[in-house]
Design a protein around this motif. Structure first.
Motif, PDB file in Angstrom:
ATOM      1  N   SER A  93       1.990   0.299   1.555  1.00 52.55           N
ATOM      2  CA  SER A  93       2.568   0.549   2.879  1.00 52.55           C
ATOM      3  C   SER A  93       3.958   1.158   2.795  1.00 52.55           C
ATOM      4  O   SER A  93       4.363   1.929   3.677  1.00 52.55           O
ATOM      5  CB  SER A  93       2.646  -0.760   3.671  1.00 52.55           C
ATOM      6  N   ALA A  94       4.712   0.825   1.759  1.00 51.28           N
ATOM      7  CA  ALA A  94       6.098   1.279   1.658  1.00 51.28           C
ATOM      8  C   ALA A  94       6.177   2.786   1.466  1.00 51.28           C
ATOM      9  O   ALA A  94       5.499   3.358   0.614  1.00 51.28           O
ATOM     10  CB  ALA A  94       6.794   0.567   0.496  1.00 51.28           C
ATOM     11  N   GLY A  95       6.997   3.422   2.273  1.00 58.00           N
ATOM     12  CA  GLY A  95       7.265   4.837   2.071  1.00 58.00           C
ATOM     13  C   GLY A  95       6.205   5.786   2.553  1.00 58.00           C
ATOM     14  O   GLY A  95       6.243   6.975   2.249  1.00 58.00           O
ATOM     15  N   GLY A  96       5.239   5.289   3.306  1.00 57.68           N
ATOM     16  CA  GLY A  96       4.211   6.189   3.810  1.00 57.68           C
ATOM     17  C   GLY A  96       3.555   5.642   5.062  1.00 57.68           C
ATOM     18  O   GLY A  96       3.278   4.454   5.138  1.00 57.68           O
ATOM     19  N   ASP A  97       3.354   6.503   6.028  1.00 50.71           N
ATOM     20  CA  ASP A  97       2.709   6.056   7.259  1.00 50.71           C
ATOM     21  C   ASP A  97       1.511   6.943   7.613  1.00 50.71           C
ATOM     22  O   ASP A  97       1.022   6.928   8.727  1.00 50.71           O
ATOM     23  CB  ASP A  97       3.707   6.052   8.425  1.00 50.71           C
ATOM     24  N   GLY A  98       1.049   7.740   6.644  1.00 53.05           N
ATOM     25  CA  GLY A  98      -0.099   8.601   6.886  1.00 53.05           C
ATOM     26  C   GLY A  98      -1.402   7.838   6.748  1.00 53.05           C
ATOM     27  O   GLY A  98      -1.417   6.656   6.392  1.00 53.05           O
ATOM     28  N   PRO A  99      -2.513   8.513   6.999  1.00 55.97           N
ATOM     29  CA  PRO A  99      -3.823   7.856   6.887  1.00 55.97           C
ATOM     30  C   PRO A  99      -4.145   7.500   5.444  1.00 55.97           C
ATOM     31  O   PRO A  99      -3.617   8.105   4.504  1.00 55.97           O
ATOM     32  CB  PRO A  99      -4.783   8.913   7.434  1.00 55.97           C
ATOM     33  N   CYS A 100      -5.003   6.502   5.278  1.00 55.46           N
ATOM     34  CA  CYS A 100      -5.375   6.010   3.952  1.00 55.46           C
ATOM     35  C   CYS A 100      -6.878   6.106   3.738  1.00 55.46           C
ATOM     36  O   CYS A 100      -7.667   5.871   4.656  1.00 55.46           O
ATOM     37  CB  CYS A 100      -4.952   4.560   3.772  1.00 55.46           C
ATOM     38  N   LEU A 101      -7.239   6.423   2.518  1.00 50.22           N
ATOM     39  CA  LEU A 101      -8.624   6.344   2.063  1.00 50.22           C
ATOM     40  C   LEU A 101      -8.663   5.363   0.904  1.00 50.22           C
ATOM     41  O   LEU A 101      -7.972   5.543  -0.102  1.00 50.22           O
ATOM     42  CB  LEU A 101      -9.121   7.716   1.612  1.00 50.22           C
ATOM     43  N   PHE A 102      -9.465   4.315   1.045  1.00 44.07           N
ATOM     44  CA  PHE A 102      -9.651   3.320  -0.005  1.00 44.07           C
ATOM     45  C   PHE A 102     -11.005   3.552  -0.666  1.00 44.07           C
ATOM     46  O   PHE A 102     -12.013   3.711   0.017  1.00 44.07           O
ATOM     47  CB  PHE A 102      -9.578   1.903   0.566  1.00 44.07           C
ATOM     48  N   LEU A 103     -10.996   3.549  -1.990  1.00 44.51           N
ATOM     49  CA  LEU A 103     -12.222   3.763  -2.761  1.00 44.51           C
ATOM     50  C   LEU A 103     -12.510   2.507  -3.558  1.00 44.51           C
ATOM     51  O   LEU A 103     -11.692   2.090  -4.386  1.00 44.51           O
ATOM     52  CB  LEU A 103     -12.054   4.946  -3.711  1.00 44.51           C
ATOM     53  N   ALA A 104     -13.654   1.901  -3.308  1.00 45.46           N
ATOM     54  CA  ALA A 104     -14.082   0.729  -4.068  1.00 45.46           C
ATOM     55  C   ALA A 104     -15.408   1.085  -4.730  1.00 45.46           C
ATOM     56  O   ALA A 104     -16.486   0.811  -4.205  1.00 45.46           O
ATOM     57  CB  ALA A 104     -14.225  -0.480  -3.158  1.00 45.46           C
ATOM     58  N   GLU A 105     -15.297   1.757  -5.861  1.00 45.35           N
ATOM     59  CA  GLU A 105     -16.483   2.263  -6.567  1.00 45.35           C
ATOM     60  C   GLU A 105     -16.898   1.263  -7.644  1.00 45.35           C
ATOM     61  O   GLU A 105     -16.152   0.998  -8.580  1.00 45.35           O
ATOM     62  CB  GLU A 105     -16.184   3.630  -7.186  1.00 45.35           C
ATOM     63  N   ALA A 106     -18.103   0.695  -7.476  1.00 44.61           N
ATOM     64  CA  ALA A 106     -18.630  -0.283  -8.441  1.00 44.61           C
ATOM     65  C   ALA A 106     -17.689  -1.468  -8.602  1.00 44.61           C
ATOM     66  O   ALA A 106     -17.410  -1.910  -9.707  1.00 44.61           O
ATOM     67  CB  ALA A 106     -18.899   0.384  -9.787  1.00 44.61           C
ATOM     68  N   VAL A 107     -17.208  -1.992  -7.464  1.00 40.56           N
ATOM     69  CA  VAL A 107     -16.257  -3.108  -7.487  1.00 40.56           C
ATOM     70  C   VAL A 107     -16.740  -4.268  -6.624  1.00 40.56           C
ATOM     71  O   VAL A 107     -16.928  -5.389  -7.113  1.00 40.56           O
ATOM     72  CB  VAL A 107     -14.865  -2.645  -6.983  1.00 40.56           C
ATOM     73  N   LEU A 108     -16.934  -4.036  -5.350  1.00 38.05           N
ATOM     74  CA  LEU A 108     -17.177  -5.140  -4.413  1.00 38.05           C
ATOM     75  C   LEU A 108     -18.463  -5.916  -4.699  1.00 38.05           C
ATOM     76  O   LEU A 108     -18.487  -7.133  -4.468  1.00 38.05           O
ATOM     77  CB  LEU A 108     -17.170  -4.613  -2.975  1.00 38.05           C
ATOM     78  N   PRO A 109     -19.539  -5.303  -5.179  1.00 39.24           N
ATOM     79  CA  PRO A 109     -20.722  -6.119  -5.479  1.00 39.24           C
ATOM     80  C   PRO A 109     -20.484  -7.213  -6.516  1.00 39.24           C
ATOM     81  O   PRO A 109     -21.265  -8.165  -6.595  1.00 39.24           O
ATOM     82  CB  PRO A 109     -21.738  -5.090  -5.987  1.00 39.24           C
ATOM     83  N   TYR A 110     -19.408  -7.102  -7.298  1.00 37.73           N
ATOM     84  CA  TYR A 110     -19.129  -8.124  -8.312  1.00 37.73           C
ATOM     85  C   TYR A 110     -18.289  -9.281  -7.758  1.00 37.73           C
ATOM     86  O   TYR A 110     -17.996 -10.231  -8.489  1.00 37.73           O
ATOM     87  CB  TYR A 110     -18.407  -7.492  -9.509  1.00 37.73           C
ATOM     88  N   LEU A 111     -17.913  -9.211  -6.485  1.00 39.40           N
ATOM     89  CA  LEU A 111     -17.181 -10.299  -5.844  1.00 39.40           C
ATOM     90  C   LEU A 111     -18.129 -11.185  -5.065  1.00 39.40           C
ATOM     91  O   LEU A 111     -19.220 -10.767  -4.674  1.00 39.40           O
ATOM     92  CB  LEU A 111     -16.126  -9.728  -4.880  1.00 39.40           C
ATOM     93  N   ASP A 112     -17.703 -12.426  -4.809  1.00 38.41           N
ATOM     94  CA  ASP A 112     -18.436 -13.278  -3.873  1.00 38.41           C
ATOM     95  C   ASP A 112     -18.306 -12.709  -2.470  1.00 38.41           C
ATOM     96  O   ASP A 112     -17.320 -12.034  -2.141  1.00 38.41           O
ATOM     97  CB  ASP A 112     -17.861 -14.700  -3.898  1.00 38.41           C
ATOM     98  N   GLU A 113     -19.292 -12.988  -1.616  1.00 42.41           N
ATOM     99  CA  GLU A 113     -19.261 -12.431  -0.268  1.00 42.41           C
ATOM    100  C   GLU A 113     -17.985 -12.826   0.478  1.00 42.41           C
ATOM    101  O   GLU A 113     -17.424 -12.001   1.222  1.00 42.41           O
ATOM    102  CB  GLU A 113     -20.475 -12.881   0.542  1.00 42.41           C
ATOM    103  N   ALA A 114     -17.512 -14.044   0.292  1.00 38.04           N
ATOM    104  CA  ALA A 114     -16.294 -14.475   0.975  1.00 38.04           C
ATOM    105  C   ALA A 114     -15.108 -13.601   0.573  1.00 38.04           C
ATOM    106  O   ALA A 114     -14.250 -13.285   1.407  1.00 38.04           O
ATOM    107  CB  ALA A 114     -15.997 -15.942   0.673  1.00 38.04           C
ATOM    108  N   ASP A 115     -15.050 -13.199  -0.685  1.00 40.17           N
ATOM    109  CA  ASP A 115     -13.963 -12.342  -1.138  1.00 40.17           C
ATOM    110  C   ASP A 115     -14.113 -10.923  -0.610  1.00 40.17           C
ATOM    111  O   ASP A 115     -13.114 -10.258  -0.295  1.00 40.17           O
ATOM    112  CB  ASP A 115     -13.881 -12.332  -2.662  1.00 40.17           C
TER     113      ASP A 115
END
Length: 276
Positions: free
Chosen positions: A144-166
Motif C-alpha cells: 500500500s505504501a507509495g502507490g494508490d493505483g490499481p492492483c493485480l494479485f497473482l496466486a499461481e499454484a498457491v491457494l489450493p495448498y492452504l486450508d479453506e479457512a486460510d
C-alpha cells in the motif's frame, strides 16, 4: 557458482516443478516459452529434477503460466503504472517476461523461499521481494505504501495448498485492503483434488492440496458479495487468441485433451476475479 541444495518446506518444494518446466521447455525447438534464467537457476541447484522429466503436467504448468502472463500484460496495457503482486512467487521470472518498465512489482513468499530467491534476483526501486505468509496482513502495508493505483494479485499454484479457512482469510484481506483489485488464481475441482496420489508430479513430492473449489465465482461471491468473474478457463478452454499462438504440436495436444473431457483436466480452472 557452487550448486546449492534448496532448503525448502514441504509445500514450498512444489515451486521447483514449474521452474523445471520452464527450464526444460527452453531447450525445445518449438517451445511454449523460453526462459534461459530458469535454465541457469536449475543448473545452480543441487536437486533431483530428473524425477520430473517428461511429465505431461509440466505442459499444464506452462499453459497456466502463459495465461497468467497474458492477464498481466492486459492489466499493464490498461494500467501502465499499476501494481503487480505475485503471491507465492517461488522462483518465477514473470517480471523478466512481461514487465513494462513502469509498474511496481512485489514478489511475496515465505522466508525460506525468499532467502533462496535472493541468490538469483535483486530488488530494484520498482521490484521488491517480501518475506511473509500471505495470511499475515503485515505485508499489505508495504504494498500500500507509495502507490494508490490499481492492483493485480497473482496466486499461481498457491491457494489450493492452504486450508479453506486460510483461503477465505486471504480473499477477505485483499478485498478489505485493496478494493476493486484483480485476483488471478487456479482452483482444483474434486476430480483433480481426489486423484493427487496418482498425479504425475505431485506423487513425486510430499505436498498435497488441501482446498478444492468447483466454482471459484460462486465461492468467492458467497464470501465477498460483489465479486465478479472476469474470466475462467480450463486448460482445454484457453482463450482463442492464446491458443492460436501455441506451436502446432501443442494446439493438437489441447484439441485431443478437449475431446477426451477428462475430469482431472476439466476440474482444474484458471480464474481472474475482480474483488468488490
Amino acid at each position: 557458482m557452487d550448486r546449492e541444495k534448496p532448503l525448502l518446506g514441504t509445500v514450498q518444494e512444489t515451486l521447483l516443478i514449474p521452474l523445471y518446466a520452464r527450464a526444460a521447455e527452453t531447450r525445445k525447438e518449438h517451445a511454449l516459452l523460453r526462459d534461459p534464467h530458469a535454465e541457469e537457476i536449475v543448473a545452480c541447484l543441487d536437486y533431483d529434477f530428473g524425477r520430473f522429466d517428461g511429465l505431461p503436467s509440466l505442459t499444464g504448468a506452462l499453459l497456466r503460466t502463459l495465461l497468467f502472463d497474458e492477464w498481466v500484460a492486459d492489466f499493464l496495457s490498461a494500467h501502465p503504472r499499476g501494481t503487480v503482486v505475485e503471491i507465492g512467487t517461488g522462483l518465477n521470472t514473470r517480471y523478466e517476461r512481461v514487465d513494462n518498465g513502469l509498474a511496481r512489482w512485489f514478489e511475496l513468499d515465505l522466508p525460506d523461499v525468499i532467502a533462496l530467491r535472493r541468490r538469483f534476483f535483486t530488488d530494484t526501486p520498482r521490484r521488491t521481494m517480501v518475506a511473509s505468509s500471505v495470511t499475515d496482513e503485515a505485508w499489505t502495508a508495504e504494498v500500500s505504501a507509495g502507490g494508490d493505483g490499481p492492483c493485480l494479485f497473482l496466486a499461481e499454484a498457491v491457494l489450493p495448498y492452504l486450508d479453506e479457512a486460510d483461503v477465505h482469510r486471504v480473499v477477505d484481506l485483499l478485498a478489505d485492503r485493496f478494493p476493486g483489485s484483480l485476483l488471478a488464481l487456479d482452483t482444483a475441482g474434486p476430480g483433480f483434488f481426489d486423484t493427487q496420489e496418482q498425479h504425475d508430479a505431485l506423487s513425486r513430492v510430499e505436498a498435497r492440496m488441501r482446498w478444492y473449489c468447483p466454482d471459484a465465482g460462486s465461492r468467492l461471491t458467497h464470501w465477498r458479495p460483489g465479486t465478479e468473474t472476469v474470466a475462467s478457463h480450463t486448460l482445454t478452454s484457453l482463450p482463442p487468441a492464446l491458443l492460436a499462438r501455441l506451436p502446432l504440436p501443442y494446439r493438437q495436444m489441447v484439441s485431443a485433451l478437449t475431446a477426451q473431457r477428462l475430469p482431472q483436466a476439466e476440474g482444474y480452472r484458471l480464474n481472474l476475479m475482480r474483488l468488490p
